[in-house]
Design a protein around this motif. Sequence first.
Motif, PDB file in Angstrom:
ATOM      1  N   VAL A  99      37.552  40.386  39.970  1.00  0.00           N
ATOM      2  CA  VAL A  99      37.224  42.559  40.232  1.00  0.00           C
ATOM      3  C   VAL A  99      37.767  42.290  41.681  1.00  0.00           C
ATOM      4  O   VAL A  99      38.319  43.550  41.796  1.00  0.00           O
ATOM      5  CB  VAL A  99      35.867  42.489  40.199  1.00  0.00           C
ATOM      6  CG1 VAL A  99      34.974  43.872  40.973  1.00  0.00           C
ATOM      7  CG2 VAL A  99      35.410  42.117  39.022  1.00  0.00           C
ATOM      8  N   GLU A 100      38.277  41.438  42.699  1.00  0.00           N
ATOM      9  CA  GLU A 100      38.016  42.113  44.006  1.00  0.00           C
ATOM     10  C   GLU A 100      39.727  41.417  43.867  1.00  0.00           C
ATOM     11  O   GLU A 100      40.382  42.144  44.886  1.00  0.00           O
ATOM     12  CB  GLU A 100      37.750  40.555  44.764  1.00  0.00           C
ATOM     13  CG  GLU A 100      37.744  40.420  46.236  1.00  0.00           C
ATOM     14  CD  GLU A 100      37.257  42.282  46.887  1.00  0.00           C
ATOM     15  OE1 GLU A 100      38.665  42.565  47.909  1.00  0.00           O
ATOM     16  OE2 GLU A 100      36.585  42.729  46.687  1.00  0.00           O
ATOM     17  N   TYR A 101      40.478  40.268  43.031  1.00  0.00           N
ATOM     18  CA  TYR A 101      41.447  40.525  43.566  1.00  0.00           C
ATOM     19  C   TYR A 101      42.136  41.970  42.973  1.00  0.00           C
ATOM     20  O   TYR A 101      43.354  41.760  43.429  1.00  0.00           O
ATOM     21  CB  TYR A 101      42.393  39.006  42.627  1.00  0.00           C
ATOM     22  CG  TYR A 101      43.809  38.889  42.452  1.00  0.00           C
ATOM     23  CD1 TYR A 101      43.912  38.207  43.335  1.00  0.00           C
ATOM     24  CD2 TYR A 101      44.618  39.505  42.318  1.00  0.00           C
ATOM     25  CE1 TYR A 101      45.260  37.691  43.606  1.00  0.00           C
ATOM     26  CE2 TYR A 101      45.546  39.205  41.630  1.00  0.00           C
ATOM     27  CZ  TYR A 101      46.195  38.268  42.450  1.00  0.00           C
ATOM     28  OH  TYR A 101      47.636  37.642  42.571  1.00  0.00           O
ATOM     29  N   MET A 102      42.036  42.404  42.027  1.00  0.00           N
ATOM     30  CA  MET A 102      42.565  43.367  41.143  1.00  0.00           C
ATOM     31  C   MET A 102      42.373  45.116  42.416  1.00  0.00           C
ATOM     32  O   MET A 102      42.430  46.211  41.813  1.00  0.00           O
ATOM     33  CB  MET A 102      42.110  43.935  39.574  1.00  0.00           C
ATOM     34  CG  MET A 102      42.395  42.493  39.079  1.00  0.00           C
ATOM     35  SD  MET A 102      44.692  42.832  39.454  1.00  0.00           S
ATOM     36  CE  MET A 102      45.148  43.645  38.163  1.00  0.00           C
ATOM     37  N   GLU A 448      47.302  34.923  62.771  1.00  0.00           N
ATOM     38  CA  GLU A 448      46.204  35.065  63.960  1.00  0.00           C
ATOM     39  C   GLU A 448      44.876  35.138  62.996  1.00  0.00           C
ATOM     40  O   GLU A 448      44.307  34.192  63.049  1.00  0.00           O
ATOM     41  CB  GLU A 448      46.497  35.721  65.047  1.00  0.00           C
ATOM     42  CG  GLU A 448      47.392  35.610  65.844  1.00  0.00           C
ATOM     43  CD  GLU A 448      47.387  36.979  67.098  1.00  0.00           C
ATOM     44  OE1 GLU A 448      46.095  37.492  66.617  1.00  0.00           O
ATOM     45  OE2 GLU A 448      47.848  36.706  67.853  1.00  0.00           O
ATOM     46  N   ARG A 449      44.673  35.975  61.819  1.00  0.00           N
ATOM     47  CA  ARG A 449      43.833  35.794  60.997  1.00  0.00           C
ATOM     48  C   ARG A 449      43.718  35.956  59.775  1.00  0.00           C
ATOM     49  O   ARG A 449      44.803  36.907  59.608  1.00  0.00           O
ATOM     50  CB  ARG A 449      42.842  37.023  61.752  1.00  0.00           C
ATOM     51  CG  ARG A 449      43.475  38.534  61.588  1.00  0.00           C
ATOM     52  CD  ARG A 449      42.568  39.106  62.718  1.00  0.00           C
ATOM     53  NE  ARG A 449      40.716  39.140  61.850  1.00  0.00           N
ATOM     54  CZ  ARG A 449      40.877  40.448  60.299  1.00  0.00           C
ATOM     55  NH1 ARG A 449      41.709  41.115  60.085  1.00  0.00           N
ATOM     56  NH2 ARG A 449      39.265  40.616  59.922  1.00  0.00           N
ATOM     57  N   ALA A 450      43.884  36.210  58.356  1.00  0.00           N
ATOM     58  CA  ALA A 450      43.282  36.657  57.309  1.00  0.00           C
ATOM     59  C   ALA A 450      42.118  37.151  56.022  1.00  0.00           C
ATOM     60  O   ALA A 450      41.310  36.527  56.976  1.00  0.00           O
ATOM     61  CB  ALA A 450      44.245  35.421  56.326  1.00  0.00           C
ATOM     62  N   PRO A 451      42.700  38.562  56.006  1.00  0.00           N
ATOM     63  CA  PRO A 451      41.106  39.058  55.399  1.00  0.00           C
ATOM     64  C   PRO A 451      40.962  37.664  54.047  1.00  0.00           C
ATOM     65  O   PRO A 451      41.662  36.958  53.326  1.00  0.00           O
ATOM     66  CB  PRO A 451      41.711  39.787  54.629  1.00  0.00           C
ATOM     67  CG  PRO A 451      43.279  40.322  54.659  1.00  0.00           C
ATOM     68  CD  PRO A 451      43.612  39.072  55.544  1.00  0.00           C
ATOM     69  N   THR A 452      39.703  38.042  53.393  1.00  0.00           N
ATOM     70  CA  THR A 452      39.476  37.595  52.368  1.00  0.00           C
ATOM     71  C   THR A 452      38.012  37.760  52.306  1.00  0.00           C
ATOM     72  O   THR A 452      37.608  39.589  52.648  1.00  0.00           O
ATOM     73  CB  THR A 452      38.146  35.747  52.739  1.00  0.00           C
ATOM     74  OG1 THR A 452      38.473  35.202  51.332  1.00  0.00           O
ATOM     75  CG2 THR A 452      37.369  35.923  53.814  1.00  0.00           C
ATOM     76  N   HIS A 453      37.190  37.259  50.937  1.00  0.00           N
ATOM     77  CA  HIS A 453      36.623  38.385  50.729  1.00  0.00           C
ATOM     78  C   HIS A 453      34.713  37.385  50.048  1.00  0.00           C
ATOM     79  O   HIS A 453      35.368  36.224  49.100  1.00  0.00           O
ATOM     80  CB  HIS A 453      36.325  39.872  49.577  1.00  0.00           C
ATOM     81  CG  HIS A 453      35.030  40.373  49.044  1.00  0.00           C
ATOM     82  ND1 HIS A 453      34.307  40.126  48.054  1.00  0.00           N
ATOM     83  CD2 HIS A 453      35.599  41.136  49.979  1.00  0.00           C
ATOM     84  CE1 HIS A 453      33.854  41.334  48.158  1.00  0.00           C
ATOM     85  NE2 HIS A 453      34.409  42.040  48.966  1.00  0.00           N
ATOM     86  N   TRP A 454      33.867  38.098  50.002  1.00  0.00           N
ATOM     87  CA  TRP A 454      32.439  36.451  49.721  1.00  0.00           C
ATOM     88  C   TRP A 454      32.845  36.316  48.066  1.00  0.00           C
ATOM     89  O   TRP A 454      32.652  35.200  47.709  1.00  0.00           O
ATOM     90  CB  TRP A 454      31.505  37.382  49.488  1.00  0.00           C
ATOM     91  CG  TRP A 454      31.040  38.536  48.776  1.00  0.00           C
ATOM     92  CD1 TRP A 454      31.239  39.757  49.382  1.00  0.00           C
ATOM     93  CD2 TRP A 454      30.579  38.497  47.745  1.00  0.00           C
ATOM     94  NE1 TRP A 454      30.311  40.446  47.967  1.00  0.00           N
ATOM     95  CE2 TRP A 454      30.489  39.973  47.506  1.00  0.00           C
ATOM     96  CE3 TRP A 454      29.557  37.757  46.719  1.00  0.00           C
ATOM     97  CZ2 TRP A 454      29.377  40.225  45.961  1.00  0.00           C
ATOM     98  CZ3 TRP A 454      29.433  37.512  45.563  1.00  0.00           C
ATOM     99  CH2 TRP A 454      29.130  39.277  45.249  1.00  0.00           C
ATOM    100  N   ILE A 455      33.361  37.414  47.156  1.00  0.00           N
ATOM    101  CA  ILE A 455      34.080  36.971  46.211  1.00  0.00           C
ATOM    102  C   ILE A 455      34.977  35.634  45.658  1.00  0.00           C
ATOM    103  O   ILE A 455      34.553  34.593  45.210  1.00  0.00           O
ATOM    104  CB  ILE A 455      33.958  38.043  45.492  1.00  0.00           C
ATOM    105  CG1 ILE A 455      32.391  39.325  44.974  1.00  0.00           C
ATOM    106  CG2 ILE A 455      34.197  37.999  43.408  1.00  0.00           C
ATOM    107  CD1 ILE A 455      32.757  40.890  44.171  1.00  0.00           C
ATOM    108  N   ILE A 456      35.567  36.132  46.265  1.00  0.00           N
ATOM    109  CA  ILE A 456      37.286  34.924  46.000  1.00  0.00           C
ATOM    110  C   ILE A 456      35.982  33.623  47.017  1.00  0.00           C
ATOM    111  O   ILE A 456      36.428  33.023  46.589  1.00  0.00           O
ATOM    112  CB  ILE A 456      38.085  35.227  47.415  1.00  0.00           C
ATOM    113  CG1 ILE A 456      38.109  36.620  46.849  1.00  0.00           C
ATOM    114  CG2 ILE A 456      38.634  34.122  47.959  1.00  0.00           C
ATOM    115  CD1 ILE A 456      39.196  37.138  45.875  1.00  0.00           C
ATOM    116  N   ASN A 457      35.457  33.753  48.072  1.00  0.00           N
ATOM    117  CA  ASN A 457      35.310  32.337  48.124  1.00  0.00           C
ATOM    118  C   ASN A 457      33.834  31.547  47.011  1.00  0.00           C
ATOM    119  O   ASN A 457      33.437  30.686  47.204  1.00  0.00           O
ATOM    120  CB  ASN A 457      34.279  32.899  49.621  1.00  0.00           C
ATOM    121  CG  ASN A 457      35.892  32.533  50.920  1.00  0.00           C
ATOM    122  OD1 ASN A 457      36.588  33.217  50.402  1.00  0.00           O
ATOM    123  ND2 ASN A 457      34.885  33.058  52.169  1.00  0.00           N
ATOM    124  N   THR A 458      33.204  32.974  47.177  1.00  0.00           N
ATOM    125  CA  THR A 458      31.992  31.914  45.907  1.00  0.00           C
ATOM    126  C   THR A 458      32.478  32.038  44.606  1.00  0.00           C
ATOM    127  O   THR A 458      32.589  30.721  44.111  1.00  0.00           O
ATOM    128  CB  THR A 458      31.332  33.348  45.215  1.00  0.00           C
ATOM    129  OG1 THR A 458      30.432  33.506  46.841  1.00  0.00           O
ATOM    130  CG2 THR A 458      30.612  32.666  44.940  1.00  0.00           C
TER     131      THR A 458
END
Length: 487
Positions: A99-102, A448-458
């Motif tokens: 859901v987040e990847y797409m 320096e930084r990169a975006p991520t998301h809680w769905i990805i990490n979970t």
Amino acid sequence: MIDLLATLAFIVPLIGGLILFKLDERKADAVMLGSFLTALVLQLGVTYLYITEHGEMIHIKYLEAGRLGEVYGIIIDPMSVLIGTVVAIAGFIFMFYGVEYMSERNVGHPGGKGRGLFYAWMTLFEGATLGFIYSSTFLGLLIFFELMGLACWGVVSFYNTKKARRAGFKAFIIPNVGAMIGFYTAIGIGITRLHDLSLFALQNLDKGIKPWLFIALLIAGYTKSAQFPTYSWIPDAMEAPTPASAFLHGAAMVEMGVYLVARVLQFMGPLPTWVFYFMAIMVSLTLLIPILNYPVQKDAKRLLAFSTVAEAGIMFSGLTFAALGLEIGLKAAMFQLTTHAFIKGLAFLTAGTFTYSLGTLDMRKISGLKEILPVNGFAWAFALIGLAGLPPMSIAFSKAELLTSLKAIEVSPFAWLPILMVLTDSVVFLWVGMKWLGRNVFGKPSVERAPTHWIINTSLIVLMILALVSAYLAYPFVEEIGFHGGV
């Protein structure tokens, strides 16, 4: 009750997939996740009822017809319950991540609109895979085998580039040729000689026909599992969105080729020794391919694709011993399939975060993950070390069961060959994996930084936990897996 739950577990995602062809964006998110979650709940219900109320094989005949015998039915036994549960759990996690990847936040492949089509193919993929797992006849297996192939084409060619279209066509054609050889032969023999399309009829086969029918079905399994010489479609299939890659490699397409051969061996029983020699040679040639390819890979997903060729080969090593009538071979193959699903899913979803957060899969451009994406960096280290077969990851114990099951050596010293190739594959992958870990995880940060998301990490954290505990959870089922001859 249990048969109804098992049937609904694959019927619901099949219906959900058809509905998703007409939906997109948030509505598609909801229907897709609802379909996968429902399939998971139903499958867990099957598992619970099987453990608490049944414990023995359940065979339900849904359709019989004169000279064709059983046309369609389902088998609920330790193997189907275990692998069905693996597929349902892994599929839900992969698509929750999806859901987040797409979404439009993906740096490498900005999504958003149009993802409903991807969800449709993936949901059909889930339903077809579960339907395949429970089928008790060759006609049922063929139908779901082909539906899996169609869904595979849909997800691999989803981005609609020239490379994606070519890869999707290849991923459809090669397994389809295997299906024509294997299933058409089995159905033909079922109609003309056995007058029954059921797997149970295999025990009535003439001894002169049995090994040749097995070889035909083995070809179908080899093409599905990307084994030598038909392995090339699987690295090319990396054109698919990463959730699809994880499902293809970790819980569906590739594993179902192994599952098919294991199912056939369950009902055929021991085969002539020359079949063992043939399988041992093919497994060894298959394992040679990734061993030679690991050191030259620069793309994270292609490295993992060659690892999948090897891991499926390791599962087939177990089935090589099963062809001699050794139950431990069946157990080891299904144990390896189970533990591999979660560690390989973790590896692919982590590689997907490279696309999502950094916009690249080129491992030469990825450095310093421990600082810029610590969860991803830990997951990447966890996955590569696990795929090399090191404890405490569960896959280490499934590989150990295979490597310590040496009864086949009493039949022939030739049994050492696939075992030595499995060990060599692990050593080479560990060497290559450690080289990339030093750069990707511990090197100087590439950004320096990169975006991520809680769905990805979970999703990554849950898969790491499952990669640690899956051996413990699966082992009671693995111990109950055996031959069904004479049932």
